[in-house]
Design a protein around this motif. Structure first.
Motif, PDB file in Angstrom:
ATOM      1  N   ALA A 102      -7.100   5.009  -4.294  1.00 12.85           N
ATOM      2  CA  ALA A 102      -7.103   5.255  -2.648  1.00 12.85           C
ATOM      3  C   ALA A 102      -8.399   3.570  -2.429  1.00 12.85           C
ATOM      4  O   ALA A 102      -8.477   2.515  -1.446  1.00 12.85           O
ATOM      5  CB  ALA A 102      -8.106   6.268  -2.534  1.00 12.85           C
ATOM      6  N   ILE A 103      -9.565   3.800  -4.128  1.00 14.95           N
ATOM      7  CA  ILE A 103      -9.437   2.153  -3.863  1.00 14.95           C
ATOM      8  C   ILE A 103      -8.475   1.067  -3.921  1.00 14.95           C
ATOM      9  O   ILE A 103      -9.692   0.105  -3.408  1.00 14.95           O
ATOM     10  CB  ILE A 103     -10.537   2.522  -4.881  1.00 14.95           C
ATOM     11  CG1 ILE A 103     -12.317   3.718  -5.244  1.00 14.95           C
ATOM     12  CG2 ILE A 103     -11.916   0.979  -5.189  1.00 14.95           C
ATOM     13  CD1 ILE A 103     -12.276   3.600  -5.999  1.00 14.95           C
ATOM     14  N   VAL A 104      -7.388   1.088  -5.132  1.00 14.87           N
ATOM     15  CA  VAL A 104      -7.048   0.136  -5.277  1.00 14.87           C
ATOM     16  C   VAL A 104      -5.940  -0.342  -3.765  1.00 14.87           C
ATOM     17  O   VAL A 104      -6.077  -1.469  -3.767  1.00 14.87           O
ATOM     18  CB  VAL A 104      -5.769   0.904  -6.590  1.00 14.87           C
ATOM     19  CG1 VAL A 104      -4.907  -0.811  -6.783  1.00 14.87           C
ATOM     20  CG2 VAL A 104      -6.807   0.559  -7.757  1.00 14.87           C
ATOM     21  N   ALA A 105      -5.971   0.602  -3.417  1.00 20.03           N
ATOM     22  CA  ALA A 105      -5.262   0.505  -1.640  1.00 20.03           C
ATOM     23  C   ALA A 105      -5.844  -0.136  -0.686  1.00 20.03           C
ATOM     24  O   ALA A 105      -4.995  -1.031   0.050  1.00 20.03           O
ATOM     25  CB  ALA A 105      -4.968   1.790  -1.577  1.00 20.03           C
ATOM     26  N   VAL A 152       1.036  -1.239  -0.422  1.00 22.24           N
ATOM     27  CA  VAL A 152       0.112   0.350  -0.273  1.00 22.24           C
ATOM     28  C   VAL A 152       0.897   1.156   0.606  1.00 22.24           C
ATOM     29  O   VAL A 152       0.936   2.438  -0.846  1.00 22.24           O
ATOM     30  CB  VAL A 152      -0.615  -0.343   0.929  1.00 22.24           C
ATOM     31  CG1 VAL A 152      -2.152   1.659   1.454  1.00 22.24           C
ATOM     32  CG2 VAL A 152      -2.047  -1.485   0.956  1.00 22.24           C
ATOM     33  N   LYS A 153       1.702   1.760   0.686  1.00 21.62           N
ATOM     34  CA  LYS A 153       2.790   2.579   0.557  1.00 21.62           C
ATOM     35  C   LYS A 153       3.774   2.636  -0.832  1.00 21.62           C
ATOM     36  O   LYS A 153       3.416   4.019  -0.657  1.00 21.62           O
ATOM     37  CB  LYS A 153       3.981   2.317   1.684  1.00 21.62           C
ATOM     38  CG  LYS A 153       4.725   3.642   2.012  1.00 21.62           C
ATOM     39  CD  LYS A 153       5.744   3.005   3.485  1.00 21.62           C
ATOM     40  CE  LYS A 153       6.176   4.471   3.713  1.00 21.62           C
ATOM     41  NZ  LYS A 153       7.457   4.280   4.881  1.00 21.62           N
ATOM     42  N   LEU A 154       4.049   1.541  -1.251  1.00 24.89           N
ATOM     43  CA  LEU A 154       4.498   1.657  -2.205  1.00 24.89           C
ATOM     44  C   LEU A 154       3.367   2.163  -3.430  1.00 24.89           C
ATOM     45  O   LEU A 154       3.853   3.362  -4.074  1.00 24.89           O
ATOM     46  CB  LEU A 154       5.418   0.161  -2.447  1.00 24.89           C
ATOM     47  CG  LEU A 154       5.996   0.375  -4.129  1.00 24.89           C
ATOM     48  CD1 LEU A 154       7.174   1.362  -3.756  1.00 24.89           C
ATOM     49  CD2 LEU A 154       6.583  -1.482  -4.264  1.00 24.89           C
ATOM     50  N   LEU A 155       2.184   2.028  -3.516  1.00 28.45           N
ATOM     51  CA  LEU A 155       1.711   2.445  -4.369  1.00 28.45           C
ATOM     52  C   LEU A 155       1.291   3.560  -4.315  1.00 28.45           C
ATOM     53  O   LEU A 155       1.106   4.203  -5.406  1.00 28.45           O
ATOM     54  CB  LEU A 155       0.142   1.693  -4.191  1.00 28.45           C
ATOM     55  CG  LEU A 155      -0.950   1.625  -4.984  1.00 28.45           C
ATOM     56  CD1 LEU A 155      -1.037   0.989  -6.503  1.00 28.45           C
ATOM     57  CD2 LEU A 155      -2.860   1.708  -4.616  1.00 28.45           C
TER      58      LEU A 155
END
Length: 463
Positions: free
Chosen positions: A224-227, A128-131
């Motif tokens: 945000a949705i992908v995360a 998530v952070k990398l995204l």
């Protein structure tokens, strides 16, 4: 003939989207599509050219009196050969040369391990952070460089961070969205914003003031949705070494900064000289080429271990270049036959609302290249007088129509992976499946697209 051209265009696009089930490479389909449409256009030119390009055709005959005594078919063929093909091929070649130059510079940095200066600093393995790091980096880089160059750089970077191909697709898709959103609010971030900026339709201050926030929202919403759907951490990547043990860390970093500096220099070159961007890109490539020649001449390395430009160019993805050529040539026929202008006229006549027109053009740009759409819009709607009132006030310099067109034409290209140059490049470099992107990201990109439009409307209502 127009109906036949549209049918073939639709069939060709379907064949491209169904590349994997058909087991026919999309580049082959795109080239066949583009050339077939030009053949049909030439065969039916007698009935198309006098109507679709009456003014330009008359001017051509006036400037070339030797053609006036020829049969109509010969006249229109001469017009197509000397005006249409020359103009469109000139525009397309500018894009392709820019792309070849950018890809070569990025490959040069890559083969020398230059991207380690970034990858070594992105230490997080949390997905998530990398995204978010990748998305925000892409968003702001694309405003400084341009969305096409940024996509190439970030895709190359992904290869150093993520080994699993399918996992890399997810991040690559977010890069496409972030790059298109980032390019929409900068006067040098996208070909269409450059067109509007150079044409005097928008100014830098107004573009940034009103389009930055909607563009940011259009990126944040889908990311945000992908995360929310990803968890865990990525497996560690193998530590890289330089392309040659005799190339020091300092030399590797210098090549990185020189390469990135060359890419950043291109929009500055464009602003200072007013020459096309591809001239600046090839100038930058020439400087790097001379530097690498001198660099390797000063070292005692075997030829096989050297990474000179001729060797680096062989790594450039030529099928993607040819795919881009085929698509743009096909769209050029739609522009020459007046299909795109007719569409813009129909929207204006039946809709007569700039928010709806721009929104529809943005969605359309996910299928048809946004450059001819913006060009058709600029040709159809001349910049209005600053004192204009009512509906015409939307078309003054920095008017609502132009600002929102910059946003919609750029961000709308993310809805389909073939809707933007950055999407096409990501598709080519990572071999992303069209159907996969359609299922996983088209809906998210569309949601972000309309979220940004709502933010822009609120901005206009308040300010």
């Amino acid at each position: 003939m127009i109906v036949l051209l549209l049918v073939i265009f639709v069939i060709g696009y379907l064949a491209i989207t169904l590349e994997h089930p058909l087991k026919v490479d999309k580049t082959a389909t795109a080239l066949l599509l583009g050339m077939t449409m030009w053949v049909i256009y030439a065969l039916g030119a007698d009935s198309i050219v006098p109507q679709a390009a009456a003014g330009k055709f008359a001017l051509f005959l006036q400037e070339n009196p030797g053609t006036q005594g020829l049969p109509l078919h010969e006249q229109v063929l001469q017009y197509i050969l000397n005006v249409d093909i020359v103009e469109h091929l000139g525009d397309i070649c500018q894009t392709l040369l820019f792309l070849i130059g950018a890809m070569t510079i990025v490959e040069l940095i890559d083969v020398h391990g230059g991207f380690r200066i970034i990858t070594d600093r992105i230490t997080t393995r949390r997905k998530v952070k990398l995204l978010w790091v990748i998305s925000f980096t892409t968003f702001f880089m694309s405003a400084i460089l341009d969305n096409l160059t940024t996509t190439i750089v970030m895709i190359m970077l992904l290869r150093k961070l993520i080994a699993n191909k399918k996992e890399r697709w997810l991040y690559a898709a977010t890069i496409v969205i972030a790059a298109n959103s980032g390019g929409a609010w900068s006067p040098i971030g996208d070909v269409t914003t450059i067109m509007l900026w150079v044409g005097g339709n928008v100014t830098t201050g107004s573009l940034i003031s009103y389009v930055l926030l909607p563009s940011l929202v259009s990126m944040i919403v889908p990311v945000a949705i992908v995360a929310r759907s990803i968890r865990g951490s990525l497996s560690p990547v193998k530590s890289e070494t330089s392309s040659d043990s005799q190339i020091s860390t300092g030399e590797r970093n210098f090549i990185f900064f020189l390469g990135v500096g060359a890419l950043i220099f291109v929009p500055v070159f464009k602003t200072l000289t007013h020459l096309p961007p591809f001239v600046g890109m090839l100038f930058a490539l020439g400087v790097l080429w001379v530097f690498t020649e001198i660099f390797y001449n000063s070292k005692s390395l075997e030829k096989a271990r050297e990474q000179r430009i001729p060797k680096v160019i062989s790594r450039v993805d030529m099928p993607s270049i040819l795919f881009f050529l085929g698509i743009l040539m096909a769209v050029a026929v739609l522009q020459s036959t007046g299909v795109l202008s007719w569409l813009a006229s129909a929207l204006d006549e039946h809709v007569h609302n700039v928010y709806v027109i721009d929104s529809m053009l943005g969605v359309l740009s996910s299928i048809v290249d946004n450059v001819p759409l913006v060009a058709a819009s600029m040709g159809m709607y001349p910049v209005a007088d600053p004192t204009a009132t009512g509906y015409a006030a939307n078309f003054i310099v920095d008017g609502t129509f132009w600002e929102l067109l910059s946003y919609c034409a750029g961000v709308g290209g993310s809805i389909m992976i073939i809707g933007s140059a950055s999407g096409v490049i990501a598709m080519g470099l990572e071999k992303i499946n069209f159907g996969w992107y359609l299922r996983k990201f088209s809906g998210l990109a569309l949601l972000g697209y309309f979220s940004g439009i709502i933010v822009y409307i609120i901005e206009k209502a308040i300010f």
